[in-house]
Design a protein around this motif. Structure first.
Motif, short mmCIF file in Angstrom:
data_model
loop_
_atom_site.label_atom_id
_atom_site.label_comp_id
_atom_site.label_asym_id
_atom_site.label_seq_id
_atom_site.Cartn_x
_atom_site.Cartn_y
_atom_site.Cartn_z
N ILE A 118 0.92 -1.07 -0.09
CA ILE A 118 -0.22 -0.18 -0.12
C ILE A 118 0.87 1.29 0.14
O ILE A 118 1.74 1.33 0.81
CB ILE A 118 -0.94 0.00 1.06
N ASP A 119 0.65 1.98 -1.05
CA ASP A 119 1.40 3.26 -1.06
C ASP A 119 0.78 4.63 -0.42
O ASP A 119 -0.56 4.80 -1.04
CB ASP A 119 1.93 3.61 -2.64
N MET A 120 1.04 5.15 0.88
CA MET A 120 0.45 6.04 1.47
C MET A 120 0.72 7.57 1.05
O MET A 120 0.39 8.49 1.28
CB MET A 120 0.53 5.67 2.85
N HIS A 121 1.72 7.29 -0.17
CA HIS A 121 2.24 8.86 -0.60
C HIS A 121 2.36 9.63 0.43
O HIS A 121 2.19 10.98 0.14
CB HIS A 121 1.04 9.18 -1.52
N GLY A 122 3.43 9.40 1.17
CA GLY A 122 3.78 10.23 2.19
C GLY A 122 3.15 10.31 3.50
O GLY A 122 3.41 10.91 4.47
N MET A 123 1.91 10.01 3.43
CA MET A 123 1.02 9.94 4.75
C MET A 123 1.34 9.10 5.77
O MET A 123 1.98 8.04 5.28
CB MET A 123 -0.53 9.87 4.06
N LEU A 124 0.75 8.88 6.92
CA LEU A 124 1.15 7.90 7.93
C LEU A 124 0.03 7.25 8.26
O LEU A 124 -1.36 7.62 8.10
CB LEU A 124 1.52 8.98 9.18
N LEU A 125 0.39 5.98 8.65
CA LEU A 125 -0.63 4.91 9.16
C LEU A 125 -1.16 5.54 10.41
O LEU A 125 -0.45 6.18 11.44
CB LEU A 125 0.24 3.72 9.61
N ASP A 126 -2.50 5.34 10.72
CA ASP A 126 -3.16 5.90 11.66
C ASP A 126 -3.88 4.71 12.20
O ASP A 126 -3.72 3.60 12.23
CB ASP A 126 -4.54 7.05 11.27
N VAL A 156 -3.06 0.81 -4.10
CA VAL A 156 -2.44 -0.63 -4.18
C VAL A 156 -2.45 -1.22 -5.76
O VAL A 156 -3.54 -0.92 -6.05
CB VAL A 156 -3.29 -1.32 -3.13
N ASP A 157 -1.33 -1.34 -5.93
CA ASP A 157 -1.31 -1.93 -7.34
C ASP A 157 -1.04 -3.39 -7.44
O ASP A 157 -0.55 -3.96 -6.34
CB ASP A 157 -0.05 -1.30 -8.12
N PHE A 158 -1.77 -4.07 -8.20
CA PHE A 158 -1.67 -5.49 -8.20
C PHE A 158 -2.27 -5.95 -9.55
O PHE A 158 -2.85 -5.18 -10.50
CB PHE A 158 -2.68 -6.18 -7.35
N THR A 159 -1.65 -7.36 -9.85
CA THR A 159 -2.15 -7.78 -11.22
C THR A 159 -3.28 -8.80 -11.17
O THR A 159 -2.94 -10.04 -10.30
CB THR A 159 -0.83 -8.45 -12.27
#
Length: 211
Positions: A118-126, A156-159
């Motif tokens: 999961i790419d949070m693009h610089g945001m933080l897990l809460d 989220v990227d997936f195939t």
């Protein structure tokens, strides 16, 4: 054998909550009770999901060694099953005409990577804490649930790999369902909703509903 592939990106429009019990002993006990033989554990998780184990303690996202949260392949397939089951009730949907949908997803629809970051693009897990209410023989019971929460805007990227190319329209319909009822814990409250993009091999957007 020709395998049909779709490269997909989920973009969460609401916070998404983790569904894996933080207490590994609880997780092992739950899975072992459902599948005592080691070979059956993964199948039980894929078919039943792990939400039933989330009644005790905090639920989290699994994490890579660097701390990046990720989504397991079977969790994405579990979403497909949930979406297909709901859409079977919708007159005029493609899924309404699909029989034995769980078996078809189990045997014919796969996610290429086991772990999908999961790419949070610089945001933080809460964290998300909320009350749970349940009616029991002893009366109304209220408890507190706490879950990891990834912020809206995370991706989220997936195939998706399909052994039967005719399943592609169904997969697209299931992905579209994510804007109504998404991924993870407490999704019936709106948590985990997402839009999706279809990507080409270079990562360019070529379709989806995230316009």
């Amino acid at each position: 054998m020709e395998i049909k592939e779709m490269h997909v990106r989920w973009t969460f429009t609401e916070d998404a909550l983790g569904g894996l019990p933080e207490n590994r002993d609880i997780y092992r006990e739950y899975i072992a009770s459902k599948a005592p033989d080691a070979e059956g554990i993964e199948d039980e998780v894929a078919n039943l999901g792990i939400e039933g184990a989330a009644e005790k303690g905090k639920t989290v996202f699994p994490k890579l060694p660097d701390g990046t949260p990720f989504v397991y392949d079977y969790q994405i397939r579990g979403f497909f099953k949930s979406a297909a089951g709901a859409l079977r009730r919708v007159k005029g949907s493609k899924s309404a005409k699909m029989s034995a949908y769980k078996r078809k997803i189990d045997l014919l629809v796969f996610i290429e990577q086991r772990r999908n970051p999961i790419d949070m693009h610089g945001m933080l897990l809460d964290e998300c804490t909320r009350p749970l209410r349940a009616s029991t023989p002893q009366g109304e019971r209220i408890s507190i649930a706490c879950s990891d929460s990834v912020p809206a805007g995370s991706t989220v990227d997936f195939t998706v790999q399909m052994l039967d190319g005719d399943l592609e329209p169904f997969v697209r319909e299931w992905l579209d369902y994510g804007k109504f009822n998404g991924y993870g814990q407490w999704r019936n409250s709106g948590k985990g909703r997402f839009l999706w993009d279809e990507l080409d091999k270079d990562g360019n957007v070529i379709g989806g509903n995230n316009a």
